[in-house]
Design a protein around this motif. Sequence first.
Motif, PDB file in Angstrom:
ATOM      1  N   THR A 265      44.975   2.825 -33.263  1.00 25.55           N
ATOM      2  CA  THR A 265      44.047   3.120 -32.161  1.00 25.55           C
ATOM      3  C   THR A 265      44.767   3.740 -30.980  1.00 25.55           C
ATOM      4  OG1 THR A 265      44.276   0.856 -31.288  1.00 25.55           O
ATOM      5  CG2 THR A 265      42.447   1.288 -32.789  1.00 25.55           C
ATOM      6  N   GLU A 266      46.096   3.616 -30.950  1.00 23.71           N
ATOM      7  CA  GLU A 266      46.880   4.220 -29.874  1.00 23.71           C
ATOM      8  C   GLU A 266      47.192   5.683 -30.169  1.00 23.71           C
ATOM      9  OE1 GLU A 266      50.315   1.757 -29.517  1.00 23.71           O
ATOM     10  OE2 GLU A 266      49.164  -0.070 -29.089  1.00 23.71           O
ATOM     11  N   ARG A 267      46.865   6.144 -31.398  1.00 24.61           N
ATOM     12  CA  ARG A 267      47.204   7.513 -31.783  1.00 24.61           C
ATOM     13  C   ARG A 267      46.002   8.344 -32.208  1.00 24.61           C
ATOM     14  NH1 ARG A 267      51.444   7.331 -36.402  1.00 24.61           N
ATOM     15  NH2 ARG A 267      51.215   9.585 -36.093  1.00 24.61           N
ATOM     16  N   TYR A 268      45.003   7.678 -32.808  1.00 27.04           N
ATOM     17  CA  TYR A 268      43.866   8.413 -33.354  1.00 27.04           C
ATOM     18  C   TYR A 268      42.553   7.953 -32.720  1.00 27.04           C
ATOM     19  CZ  TYR A 268      47.197   9.724 -37.009  1.00 27.04           C
ATOM     20  OH  TYR A 268      48.282  10.200 -37.686  1.00 27.04           O
ATOM     21  N   SER A 269      41.562   8.806 -32.809  1.00 27.50           N
ATOM     22  CA  SER A 269      40.247   8.444 -32.277  1.00 27.50           C
ATOM     23  C   SER A 269      39.615   7.368 -33.135  1.00 27.50           C
ATOM     24  CB  SER A 269      39.337   9.671 -32.246  1.00 27.50           C
ATOM     25  OG  SER A 269      38.904   9.999 -33.553  1.00 27.50           O
ATOM     26  N   ARG A 270      38.766   6.571 -32.511  1.00 29.07           N
ATOM     27  CA  ARG A 270      38.089   5.506 -33.239  1.00 29.07           C
ATOM     28  C   ARG A 270      37.067   6.076 -34.230  1.00 29.07           C
ATOM     29  NH1 ARG A 270      38.933   2.732 -28.092  1.00 29.07           N
ATOM     30  NH2 ARG A 270      40.217   0.895 -28.484  1.00 29.07           N
ATOM     31  N   LYS A 271      36.557   7.253 -33.955  1.00 25.55           N
ATOM     32  CA  LYS A 271      35.638   7.891 -34.901  1.00 25.55           C
ATOM     33  C   LYS A 271      36.342   8.152 -36.227  1.00 25.55           C
ATOM     34  CE  LYS A 271      32.854  12.060 -35.642  1.00 25.55           C
ATOM     35  NZ  LYS A 271      32.434  13.359 -35.082  1.00 25.55           N
ATOM     36  N   ILE A 272      37.543   8.688 -36.160  1.00 23.57           N
ATOM     37  CA  ILE A 272      38.311   8.972 -37.373  1.00 23.57           C
ATOM     38  C   ILE A 272      38.638   7.681 -38.115  1.00 23.57           C
ATOM     39  CG2 ILE A 272      40.552   9.787 -38.211  1.00 23.57           C
ATOM     40  CD1 ILE A 272      40.471  11.928 -36.033  1.00 23.57           C
ATOM     41  N   LEU A 273      39.062   6.659 -37.371  1.00 24.06           N
ATOM     42  CA  LEU A 273      39.432   5.402 -37.996  1.00 24.06           C
ATOM     43  C   LEU A 273      38.230   4.729 -38.657  1.00 24.06           C
ATOM     44  CD1 LEU A 273      41.889   3.948 -35.302  1.00 24.06           C
ATOM     45  CD2 LEU A 273      42.418   5.246 -37.378  1.00 24.06           C
ATOM     46  N   MET A 274      37.067   4.792 -38.019  1.00 21.77           N
ATOM     47  CA  MET A 274      35.871   4.202 -38.614  1.00 21.77           C
ATOM     48  C   MET A 274      35.453   4.965 -39.873  1.00 21.77           C
ATOM     49  SD  MET A 274      34.944   1.466 -37.078  1.00 21.77           S
ATOM     50  CE  MET A 274      33.373   1.299 -37.892  1.00 21.77           C
ATOM     51  N   THR A 275      35.635   6.275 -39.869  1.00 24.27           N
ATOM     52  CA  THR A 275      35.320   7.082 -41.052  1.00 24.27           C
ATOM     53  C   THR A 275      36.201   6.669 -42.224  1.00 24.27           C
ATOM     54  OG1 THR A 275      34.661   8.948 -39.648  1.00 24.27           O
ATOM     55  CG2 THR A 275      35.156   9.421 -41.963  1.00 24.27           C
ATOM     56  N   TRP A 276      37.483   6.480 -41.955  1.00 27.53           N
ATOM     57  CA  TRP A 276      38.398   6.008 -42.999  1.00 27.53           C
ATOM     58  C   TRP A 276      37.955   4.647 -43.535  1.00 27.53           C
ATOM     59  CZ3 TRP A 276      43.750   7.110 -40.236  1.00 27.53           C
ATOM     60  CH2 TRP A 276      43.951   8.496 -40.192  1.00 27.53           C
ATOM     61  N   ALA A 277      37.600   3.757 -42.615  1.00 28.26           N
ATOM     62  CA  ALA A 277      37.204   2.401 -43.013  1.00 28.26           C
ATOM     63  C   ALA A 277      35.971   2.421 -43.922  1.00 28.26           C
ATOM     64  CB  ALA A 277      36.934   1.557 -41.770  1.00 28.26           C
TER      65      ALA A 277
END
Length: 408
Positions: free
Chosen positions: A275-287
Motif C-alpha cells: 500500500t506504500e507503493r501501489y494504488s489500492r485500486k490495483i491491489l483490490m483488483t489483484w485480490a
Amino acid sequence: MSYTEAGSKSYKKILLSMLLGSLVTFAILYSPQPLISTFAQEFNISPSTSSFTISFATIMMAFVMLVVSVFSNAWGRKQIMGLSLLFTSLLSILSAFSPSFEILLVLRVLEGITLAGFPAIAMTYLSEEISPMNIGRAMGVYIGGSAVGGFVGRLLVGILTDYFSWNIAILGLSIFSLICSLLFWIYLPESKNFRKETISFAHWSKGMSTSLRNYKLLYLYGIGFLFLGVYVALFNYIGFPLSEEPYNLNHTLISFIFIIQLVGSWSSFIFGKLTERYSRKILMTWAIALITIGALMTLVGNLFFMISGMAVFAFGFFAGHTTASGWVSSISSFKFKSYSSSLYLFFYYAGSSVIGWSGGLFLSFAGWNGLILMICGFILISGVFVIQLTRSQRFATPANHKNLRSTH
C-alpha cells in the motif's frame, strides 16, 4: 500527536499484543469450523444449522461492535480489548461442557457479545498510536494475526477431537486462549493519543450517521461484507467434500490443511507494505482475481488443486481485507475514525453470518459446484463496488507520496 514509530520498543510490544489478541479472538470465533460436520452427525442436524455455531457468534459480534466504540471512548482502548479477551476465554471454557446443541448456541451467542471488544477497538487503537507512515504494516500484522488465530484454533480443535472429543478440544483451546489474554494485558502499552470522553449516544449517533452518508465508505462496507462472507462460506463447508469420496480425509488431516490459511498472514504483511507503493485500486483488483482463481481451482476434482486453490483463495482474501481496512482508515475523518471502523467491521462480520450460512443451503441443494458459483457471483459484485469507488479518482502515486489524496 506523539506517534509510535516502527522499530521502537513500544512498536514491537504493540505488534506482539495485536498478534496475541487476534490469535485469541479468531481462534475462538472460528474454532467450531472443523466441527460443523461433527455437530451435524452428533446432534442430527443439517450442515446449515450446524454452521449456526459460527453464524450466531459472528452476527452478535457484528451488532455489539456498533456500540463498543461509545464505551471505549470513555473507558479506554486497552481496558475494553483486555476484558473482551478474558471474558471470551472464560465463556469458551464453559462451552466445552455444553450438554446440548441449544446450550452450545447460547454460549456461542454470549461469546459473540464479548468477542466484539477486541476487533472493534484494535483498528482504532492502531490508527491512533502508530505513525501514518507505518500504519499499513501494522494493520497487516494485526490482520495476519487473524489468519494465525484461525489456523491455531482449527488445528488444535481438529487434532484433539480426533484423539479425544470435541469437548476436550474446545477446553484445550480455551485454556491456551486464557494464557494469551493475560499476556496481552501485560505487553500492550497504554494509549498515548487517546482522549477520554463522556459516554454520549448523541455523539455516537452523529459519528454513525456521518460514516453512513459517505458513499465511498459504503462501497468499502459492501466489499468487507462480501469478502468475509465468501471466505467463511468456503472454509465452513470444505470439510464435507474432503471427508467424502475421493478424498476421505479425517479431522486431523483436514485440520492440517487449514495451515494454508497462514498464507493469509503472509499476504497481509506483503499487501500492507505494498500500500506504500501501489494504488489500492490495483491491489483490490489483484485480490479479487486471486479469490476467483482459487475458488475455481477447487472444482478440478484433484486434492492437489483443491489445496492449492484454497491457498490462492486465502491469499487473495487477506490481501483484499488488509487493503480495504486500511482504505477505511484513510478515508475516515480522525474524529469519527472509530465509528467508521466499527461500521466496516459490522458489515464485515454480518457477511460472515449471512453468506456463511447461505453457503450451506447452496451446498445442500447444488453441491460443491453450487457453492463455488455463489462465491464467484458475490466476488463479481465486489469488483463492481471497487470500480464505483475508484472511477472518479486518480491512482498513480504511492501511499506515502506528498500529494497523496486521502481516499487513495
